[in-house]
Design a protein around this motif. Structure first.
Motif, short mmCIF file in Angstrom:
data_model
loop_
_atom_site.label_atom_id
_atom_site.label_comp_id
_atom_site.label_asym_id
_atom_site.label_seq_id
_atom_site.Cartn_x
_atom_site.Cartn_y
_atom_site.Cartn_z
N ASP A 156 0.85 -1.23 0.20
CA ASP A 156 -0.10 -0.08 -0.09
C ASP A 156 0.76 1.18 -0.03
O ASP A 156 1.86 1.61 0.79
N ARG A 157 0.45 2.13 -0.90
CA ARG A 157 1.14 3.28 -1.21
C ARG A 157 0.41 4.35 0.17
O ARG A 157 -0.61 4.23 0.29
N VAL A 158 1.31 5.14 1.04
CA VAL A 158 0.63 6.03 2.13
C VAL A 158 1.27 7.31 2.12
O VAL A 158 2.32 7.58 1.68
N LEU A 159 0.57 8.12 2.63
CA LEU A 159 0.93 9.40 2.96
C LEU A 159 1.43 9.53 4.60
O LEU A 159 0.80 9.04 5.38
N VAL A 160 2.61 10.08 4.82
CA VAL A 160 3.57 10.03 5.91
C VAL A 160 3.81 11.24 6.33
O VAL A 160 4.45 12.02 5.61
N ILE A 161 3.79 11.61 7.59
CA ILE A 161 4.59 12.54 8.39
C ILE A 161 5.87 11.90 9.03
O ILE A 161 5.45 11.41 10.00
N PRO A 162 6.92 12.25 8.45
CA PRO A 162 8.16 11.85 9.05
C PRO A 162 8.27 12.66 10.06
O PRO A 162 8.40 13.99 10.28
N LEU A 163 8.96 12.11 11.43
CA LEU A 163 9.37 12.63 12.57
C LEU A 163 10.80 12.19 12.88
O LEU A 163 11.30 11.12 12.45
N ASN A 164 11.64 13.14 13.66
CA ASN A 164 12.59 12.58 14.36
C ASN A 164 13.90 12.18 13.34
O ASN A 164 14.36 11.22 13.30
N GLY A 165 13.68 12.98 12.30
CA GLY A 165 14.76 12.77 10.94
C GLY A 165 14.39 11.50 10.32
O GLY A 165 15.13 10.99 9.56
N GLY A 166 13.13 11.08 10.15
CA GLY A 166 12.76 9.99 9.63
C GLY A 166 12.87 8.78 10.25
O GLY A 166 12.41 7.68 9.79
N HIS A 167 13.36 8.86 11.70
CA HIS A 167 13.14 7.37 12.48
C HIS A 167 11.88 7.10 12.92
O HIS A 167 11.38 5.97 13.15
N ASP A 168 11.07 7.98 12.97
CA ASP A 168 9.49 7.78 13.50
C ASP A 168 8.79 8.50 12.46
O ASP A 168 9.10 9.15 11.53
N ALA A 169 7.51 7.90 12.22
CA ALA A 169 6.63 8.24 11.14
C ALA A 169 5.15 8.07 11.81
O ALA A 169 4.72 7.15 12.30
N ILE A 170 4.36 8.86 11.14
CA ILE A 170 2.72 8.74 11.49
C ILE A 170 2.16 8.41 10.04
O ILE A 170 2.26 9.43 8.95
N VAL A 171 1.62 7.38 9.74
CA VAL A 171 0.75 7.20 8.31
C VAL A 171 -0.59 7.82 8.51
O VAL A 171 -1.46 7.36 9.73
N ILE A 172 -0.87 8.65 7.87
CA ILE A 172 -1.95 9.53 7.73
C ILE A 172 -3.15 8.73 6.94
O ILE A 172 -4.31 8.60 7.17
N CYS A 173 -2.71 8.32 5.71
CA CYS A 173 -3.81 7.57 4.90
C CYS A 173 -3.28 6.90 3.73
O CYS A 173 -1.97 7.11 3.34
N LYS A 174 -4.13 5.97 3.28
CA LYS A 174 -3.61 5.29 1.90
C LYS A 174 -3.79 6.21 0.75
O LYS A 174 -4.68 6.91 0.70
N VAL A 175 -2.78 5.96 -0.16
CA VAL A 175 -2.90 6.78 -1.42
C VAL A 175 -3.17 6.06 -2.50
O VAL A 175 -2.37 4.82 -2.76
N VAL A 176 -4.20 6.30 -3.26
CA VAL A 176 -4.57 5.58 -4.60
C VAL A 176 -4.60 6.64 -5.76
O VAL A 176 -4.76 7.69 -5.74
N SER A 177 -4.45 6.15 -7.10
CA SER A 177 -4.49 6.70 -8.20
C SER A 177 -5.98 7.00 -8.52
O SER A 177 -6.88 6.41 -7.81
N ARG A 178 -5.85 8.12 -9.02
CA ARG A 178 -7.42 8.60 -9.45
C ARG A 178 -8.33 7.54 -10.03
O ARG A 178 -9.53 7.61 -9.78
N GLY A 179 -7.74 6.64 -10.76
CA GLY A 179 -8.51 5.71 -11.33
C GLY A 179 -8.95 4.48 -10.68
O GLY A 179 -9.81 3.61 -10.96
N GLY A 180 -8.57 4.39 -9.32
CA GLY A 180 -8.95 3.65 -8.52
C GLY A 180 -7.87 2.73 -8.02
O GLY A 180 -7.97 2.00 -6.85
#
Length: 133
Positions: free
Chosen positions: A109-133
């Motif tokens: 799954d491709r996801v939108l992420v907020i990286p924290l602590n220089g990329g050592h931690d992260a918060i996944v916000i949501c799945k990202v899909v192409s406009r076609g599905g």
């Protein structure tokens, strides 16, 4: 005109997610990543993050009045015989407090992420899909 309750639910969830994301993201850089079998790989960070956070959306779930048609199976009549057939179902509008939308992801799954602590931690916000599905 009857409003499709599933569309109404989807729009409500999307709007809630957009509003919460705007709050969280004000002034924060986000990036894309991919869920792996053992963690999360950010596109611009060479190491995999094994332990990451996942956004959860608490709130009140409001459903409009709903009418559905479907098939009935598995019911028993007073003599113990099986009952089946088609039926119409009506549900009143409802509100469930302390609900939470918890998103789940699978490897690839491709996801939108907020990286924290220089990329050592992260918060996944949501799945990202192409406009076609």
């Amino acid at each position: 005109m009857t409003v499709d309750p599933f569309t109404a639910l989807a729009v409500t969830l999307r709007d809630n997610a957009v509003n919460k994301t705007k709050e969280v993201l004000s002034g924060v850089a986000v990036e894309l990543g991919t869920i792996t079998a053992s963690g999360l790989k950010l596109d611009r960070f060479k190491h995999e993050i094994g332990d990451y956070y996942v956004a959860e959306f608490p709130g009140t779930l409001k459903l409009p009045e709903l009418k559905l048609a479907g098939t009935v199976t598995g019911l028993k009549d007073s003599g113990g015989g099986g009952v089946q057939g088609k039926g119409n179902y009506s549900f009143e509008a409802s509100e469930t407090k302390e609900s939470s939308l918890k998103l789940e992801y699978k490897p690839g799954d491709r996801v939108l992420v907020i990286p924290l602590n220089g990329g050592h931690d992260a918060i996944v916000i949501c799945k990202v899909v192409s406009r076609g599905g």
